[in-house]
Design a protein around this motif. Structure first.
Motif, PDB file in Angstrom:
ATOM      1  N   ILE A  41       0.848  -1.200   0.000  1.00 15.90           N
ATOM      2  CA  ILE A  41       0.000   0.000   0.000  1.00 15.90           C
ATOM      3  C   ILE A  41       0.880   1.245   0.000  1.00 15.90           C
ATOM      4  O   ILE A  41       0.655   2.185  -0.750  1.00 15.90           O
ATOM      5  CB  ILE A  41      -0.913  -0.002   1.247  1.00 15.90           C
ATOM      6  CG1 ILE A  41      -1.910  -1.149   1.172  1.00 15.90           C
ATOM      7  CG2 ILE A  41      -1.633   1.338   1.390  1.00 15.90           C
ATOM      8  CD1 ILE A  41      -2.655  -1.405   2.467  1.00 15.90           C
ATOM      9  N   GLN A 175      -3.475  -5.487  11.808  1.00 15.84           N
ATOM     10  CA  GLN A 175      -3.579  -4.127  11.283  1.00 15.84           C
ATOM     11  C   GLN A 175      -2.348  -3.316  11.679  1.00 15.84           C
ATOM     12  O   GLN A 175      -1.877  -2.475  10.926  1.00 15.84           O
ATOM     13  CB  GLN A 175      -4.863  -3.464  11.789  1.00 15.84           C
ATOM     14  CG  GLN A 175      -5.067  -2.026  11.337  1.00 15.84           C
ATOM     15  CD  GLN A 175      -5.398  -1.896   9.858  1.00 15.84           C
ATOM     16  OE1 GLN A 175      -5.713  -2.886   9.196  1.00 15.84           O
ATOM     17  NE2 GLN A 175      -5.324  -0.692   9.321  1.00 15.84           N
ATOM     18  N   MET A 303      -3.535   6.934   1.915  1.00 15.96           N
ATOM     19  CA  MET A 303      -2.435   5.975   1.931  1.00 15.96           C
ATOM     20  C   MET A 303      -1.743   5.850   0.565  1.00 15.96           C
ATOM     21  O   MET A 303      -0.537   5.767   0.475  1.00 15.96           O
ATOM     22  CB  MET A 303      -2.934   4.596   2.380  1.00 15.96           C
ATOM     23  CG  MET A 303      -3.459   4.587   3.796  1.00 15.96           C
ATOM     24  SD  MET A 303      -2.197   5.104   4.975  1.00 15.96           S
ATOM     25  CE  MET A 303      -3.108   6.163   6.068  1.00 15.96           C
ATOM     26  N   GLY A 405      -9.985   0.790  10.762  1.00 21.92           N
ATOM     27  CA  GLY A 405      -8.808   0.063  10.277  1.00 21.92           C
ATOM     28  C   GLY A 405      -8.741  -1.322  10.907  1.00 21.92           C
ATOM     29  O   GLY A 405      -8.979  -2.345  10.246  1.00 21.92           O
ATOM     30  N   THR A 436     -10.653  -1.539  -2.471  1.00 22.96           N
ATOM     31  CA  THR A 436      -9.301  -0.963  -2.459  1.00 22.96           C
ATOM     32  C   THR A 436      -8.895  -0.713  -3.916  1.00 22.96           C
ATOM     33  O   THR A 436      -8.374   0.346  -4.276  1.00 22.96           O
ATOM     34  CB  THR A 436      -8.296  -1.936  -1.802  1.00 22.96           C
ATOM     35  OG1 THR A 436      -8.770  -2.280  -0.502  1.00 22.96           O
ATOM     36  CG2 THR A 436      -6.930  -1.308  -1.671  1.00 22.96           C
TER      37      THR A 436
HETATM   38  O1  LIG Z   1      -3.999   1.784   7.719  1.00 18.59           O
HETATM   39  C1  LIG Z   1      -4.639   1.987   6.504  1.00 18.59           C
HETATM   40  C2  LIG Z   1      -4.801   0.724   5.761  1.00 18.59           C
HETATM   41  O2  LIG Z   1      -5.669  -0.127   6.422  1.00 18.59           O
HETATM   42  C3  LIG Z   1      -6.490  -0.785   5.469  1.00 18.59           C
HETATM   43  O3  LIG Z   1      -7.764  -0.222   5.529  1.00 18.59           O
HETATM   44  C4  LIG Z   1      -6.532  -2.228   5.778  1.00 18.59           C
HETATM   45  O4  LIG Z   1      -7.165  -2.450   6.984  1.00 18.59           O
HETATM   46  C5  LIG Z   1      -5.909  -0.498   4.150  1.00 18.59           C
HETATM   47  O5  LIG Z   1      -6.805  -0.584   3.095  1.00 18.59           O
HETATM   48  C6  LIG Z   1      -5.364   0.865   4.391  1.00 18.59           C
HETATM   49  O6  LIG Z   1      -4.435   1.223   3.467  1.00 18.59           O
END
Ligand SMILES: OC[C@H]1O[C@](O)(CO)[C@@H](O)[C@@H]1O
Length: 511
Positions: A41, A175, A303, A405, A436
């Motif tokens: 990401i 997470q 992000m 999150g 996403t």
């Molecule tokens: O912390 C942010 C990240 O957490 C997420 O939602 C996953 O839980 C991703 O899609 C995002 O980039």
């Protein structure tokens, strides 16, 4: 059904045994699976803003960006090809999550994690060595498959290993690893963008191999969960594992619940067809809506595109990358807040507070951008105004980090009975990956058309989802995972879907 026993306040029973070092270590290792996702990401936004990368792989985008420097700021970076580079990975992850659901169920959570790590490793190597767009895309697709496998198996692994009273904290380790992966990627991009010979992007992409090796080596040594060992037909081994991870000899009550759950699961021939039955309606609805809502908060706008967004707001190149590092840090620290709070104060309060804080900050961001750039996208922000917007974005990221999150993974992984758990998680992962992908692919185009209204669009969704949580999500803190049906059975709306024989383990009710 297991014999009665003490009914905890939130609806579940207390089992024997406690939190062992063994379980904490295994969960920490498993949570590393989140690193590979987070690294991806965080890395693509920075890499696609490097001139040397664009010149080599996407020369037309590079030329367009240079030519249109002074255009309407809302549309400056609108390029489908570039967005496809970022988002294609999530399409592959979406498809992979369906295969990995079967692997997770038939061969165990550990094998699924191992597969994910290996495929991801190959993807990282191909990407780091990329000489043409084909290698880049093949690498991205393999990374996506790896992410799909890890996202499917790790949250289930964590929820099954954890004792109920710290399940939230351990699950959120996933997470936490995602946010650390994002931050590491931001910092690495910050460093590699300064490499003059123009191969910085190669280092950024190749370094994805580091978290891949960590998950491969880690999952090689991890034990499988008692639930999965039992599900695959080894009751003795499953019980030994349960005793080991709980650090107690007498694990009868919990084991009996696992056996009950596993018996129920065996009667189910088609988890996919099953999850559509009315008795699984709450799980189906929540496993599909939570990931959609998580993504429609707009978090991945920040992000994926934070450096681009900050550039748009008038920050210089360096300041933009630095601001991305700042939001990355806020994200990590505030995820820790959730680890501390989810099992103490509960999931609902975090969702509700987080939702309200996100709404307020998004509306203020929209207002600030509207005042300074209007609808034609021409204007400037003073230094102090831009800093205020950065502050608002941090407040928004903070709220997301302690609510949607982590809870976006925790809640779907803990609400499904064993017989539909991997199917429920596959829905969760694939819906999450789809949106996403969607945000990655269309954000820059949406910004070009909706302008500052885009932030109001996301805020509107956060209003809807906060109301949804208030009415439809029961509290699940401290409830043993195989006793979750007691919670649905006590809910004002969902109870009508839950037959009496679906409630395992509790014979006395407090509610
Ligand atoms: O912390 C942010 C990240 O957490 C997420 O939602 C996953 O839980 C991703 O899609 C995002 O980039």
């Amino acid at each position: 059904m297991a014999g009665g026993g003490f009914v905890a306040q939130s609806g579940g029973r207390n089992y024997e045994g406690g939190v062992t070092t063994f379980v904490i270590i295994t969960c920490l290792v498993a949570a590393m699976g989140g690193l590979i996702f987070g690294y991806d990401i965080g890395i693509s936004g920075g890499v696609t803003s490097m001139d040397s990368f664009l010149k080599k792989f996407f020369p037309s985008v590079y030329n367009k960006e240079k030519e249109e420097r002074h255009d309407n700021m809302y549309c400056k970076f609108d390029s489908h090809l570039l967005q496809l580079f970022t988002s294609s990975l999530y399409l592959a992850a979406l498809v992979a999550s369906f295969f990995s659901s079967t692997v997770t169920r038939l061969f165990g959570r550990k094998i699924s994690m191992l597969c994910g790590g290996l495929v991801f490793l190959v993807g990282a190597i191909i990407n780091g060595a990329a000489e043409n767009v084909a290698m880049l895309i093949i690498g991205r697709l393999l990374l996506g498959v790896g992410v799909g496998f890890a996202n499917q198996s790790v949250p289930i692994y964590l929820s099954e290993m954890a004792p109920a009273k710290i399940r939230g904290a351990l699950n959120i380790g996933f997470q936490m690893a995602i946010t650390i992966g994002i931050l590491a990627a931001n910092l690495i991009n910050y460093g590699t963008s300064k490499i003059e010979d123009g191969y910085g992007w190669r280092i950024s992409l190749a370094l994805a191999a580091v978290p891949a090796v960590m998950i491969v080596v880690g999952s090689f040594f991890l034990p499988d969960t008692p639930n999965s060992i039992l599900e695959r037909g080894y009751p003795e081994k499953a019980k030994k594992m349960l005793q080991k991870i709980r650090g107690a000899d007498n694990v009868e009550a919990e084991f009996q619940d696992l056996v009950d759950a596993s018996e129920a699961a065996k009667k189910v021939e088609h988890p996919w067809k099953n999850i559509l039955q009315p008795r699984y309606r709450p799980q189906l609805v929540i496993c599909a809506l939570i990931p959609f809502f998580q993504q429609i908060t707009g978090i991945n706008v920040i992000m994926f595109y934070a450096p681009v967004l900050f550039k748009t707001l008038g920050f210089g190149d360096d300041a933009s990358l630095m601001s991305a590092v700042i939001t990355g840090m806020v994200n990590v620290v505030c995820t820790a807040v959730s680890i501390y709070s989810a099992d103490r104060f509960g999931r609902r309060i975090l969702f509700l507070e987080g939702g309200i804080q996100m709404i307020i900050s998004q509306i203020l961001v929209a207002v600030m951008i509207a005042i300074n750039f209007g609808t034609n996208g021409v204007g400037e922000m003073s230094g102090s105004t831009a800093n205020f917007v950065l502050f608002l974005i941090c407040a928004y990221v903070a709220a997301f980090a302690w609510s949607w999150g982590p809870l976006g993974w925790l809640v779907p992984s803990e609400i499904c009975p064993l017989e539909i758990r991997s199917a429920g998680q596959a829905i969760n992962v694939s819906v999450n990956m789809f949106f996403t992908f969607f945000i990655g692919q269309f954000f820059l185009t949406m910004l070009c058309h909706l302008k500052f209204g885009l932030f109001l669009f996301f805020a509107g969704f956060v209003v809807i989802m906060t109301i949804f949580i208030y009415f439809f999500l029961p509290e699940t803190k401290n409830v043993p995972i195989e006793e979750m049906n007691t919670v649905w059975k006590a809910h004002w709306f969902w109870s009508k879907y839950i037959p009496d024989d679906a409630v395992i383990g509790v014979e006395t009710h407090t509610a």
